[in-house]
Design a protein around this motif. Sequence first.
Motif, short mmCIF file in Angstrom:
data_model
loop_
_atom_site.label_atom_id
_atom_site.label_comp_id
_atom_site.label_asym_id
_atom_site.label_seq_id
_atom_site.Cartn_x
_atom_site.Cartn_y
_atom_site.Cartn_z
N ALA A 11 -7.35 0.81 2.28
CA ALA A 11 -7.77 -0.27 1.31
C ALA A 11 -9.01 -0.85 1.65
O ALA A 11 -9.38 -1.14 2.83
CB ALA A 11 -6.63 -1.29 1.05
N ARG A 53 -2.53 5.83 2.28
CA ARG A 53 -3.69 5.22 1.65
C ARG A 53 -4.11 4.06 2.17
O ARG A 53 -3.51 3.44 3.12
CB ARG A 53 -3.28 4.68 0.27
CG ARG A 53 -3.29 5.90 -0.87
CD ARG A 53 -3.20 5.38 -2.09
NE ARG A 53 -2.76 6.49 -3.46
CZ ARG A 53 -3.11 6.21 -4.69
NH1 ARG A 53 -3.33 4.98 -4.97
NH2 ARG A 53 -3.02 7.01 -5.40
N LEU A 95 0.85 -1.22 -0.03
CA LEU A 95 0.04 -0.09 -0.05
C LEU A 95 0.90 1.22 -0.14
O LEU A 95 2.00 1.31 0.56
CB LEU A 95 -0.97 -0.07 1.36
CG LEU A 95 -1.98 -1.08 1.36
CD1 LEU A 95 -2.77 -1.01 2.53
CD2 LEU A 95 -3.24 -0.66 0.01
N GLU A 143 -7.92 0.52 -3.41
CA GLU A 143 -6.39 1.28 -2.84
C GLU A 143 -7.13 2.87 -3.10
O GLU A 143 -7.18 3.46 -4.14
CB GLU A 143 -5.26 1.12 -3.29
CG GLU A 143 -4.27 2.00 -2.63
CD GLU A 143 -2.68 1.89 -3.16
OE1 GLU A 143 -1.50 2.13 -2.47
OE2 GLU A 143 -2.58 0.82 -3.90
#
Length: 235
Positions: free
Chosen positions: A186, A184, A180, A232
């Motif tokens: 997910a 961010r 990732l 994402e």
Amino acid sequence: MITVRKSKERGHANHGWLDTYHTFSFANYYDARHMGFGPLRVINEDVVAAGRGFGSHPHRDMEILTYVISGKLAHKDSMGHTEELGPNEIQRMSAGSGVVHSEFNGSNTEPVHLFQIWIEPRTRGEKPSYEQLAFDPAEKKNRFRVLASSTRVAGAATINQDAAVAVAELEPGKELDYELTEGRSAWVHVVKGDVQVNGTSLQAGDAAALRQESKIHLQSGSTGNSEVLVFELVA
């Protein structure tokens, strides 16, 4: 931090011709705790009966992705596209300043099983546009295959939002990591089979929100292939 959204907790409606599950609030299903995940606004899992579908209806200012699991979906829109969508394809319709479209089961004998995904756009009022891209199913076997991204990726749809969508199909017992980007989060949705997501067990229809994690570690179950969608984004 991982938060699980169980399949049975989703909104559900069976209209006869349409059997649909809503991960987030949609239509007559409303839950103030589940209005979306950052710009990810809709994940609807639909099974449409043979020969039936959604008549012409408008959209605006939404990135709409369609991913078919089985069967075929016929699409027609006010931009002049008349298409058919099947498994291992991604369709992107950027509604922008406004578009009208219809979607119907492309078969008179078999149902079509699909996911419809809405992502709020980064900018509003843009010119509507359309993409449909097919890929070899081997491209998602035991690895991630990008379906959509804000940056141009060969074979993937380009969306008007700082987000990425990927799919992976894992054979029994296989493991896979998704790194990732810093800052961010997910959303992981299990399309079929069973997997462990960072050690948390999920079944088909379950999902997990991951925040403040550096990667997603997937481990497939021991029986049958498993498929997951990964979103994402900033959330």
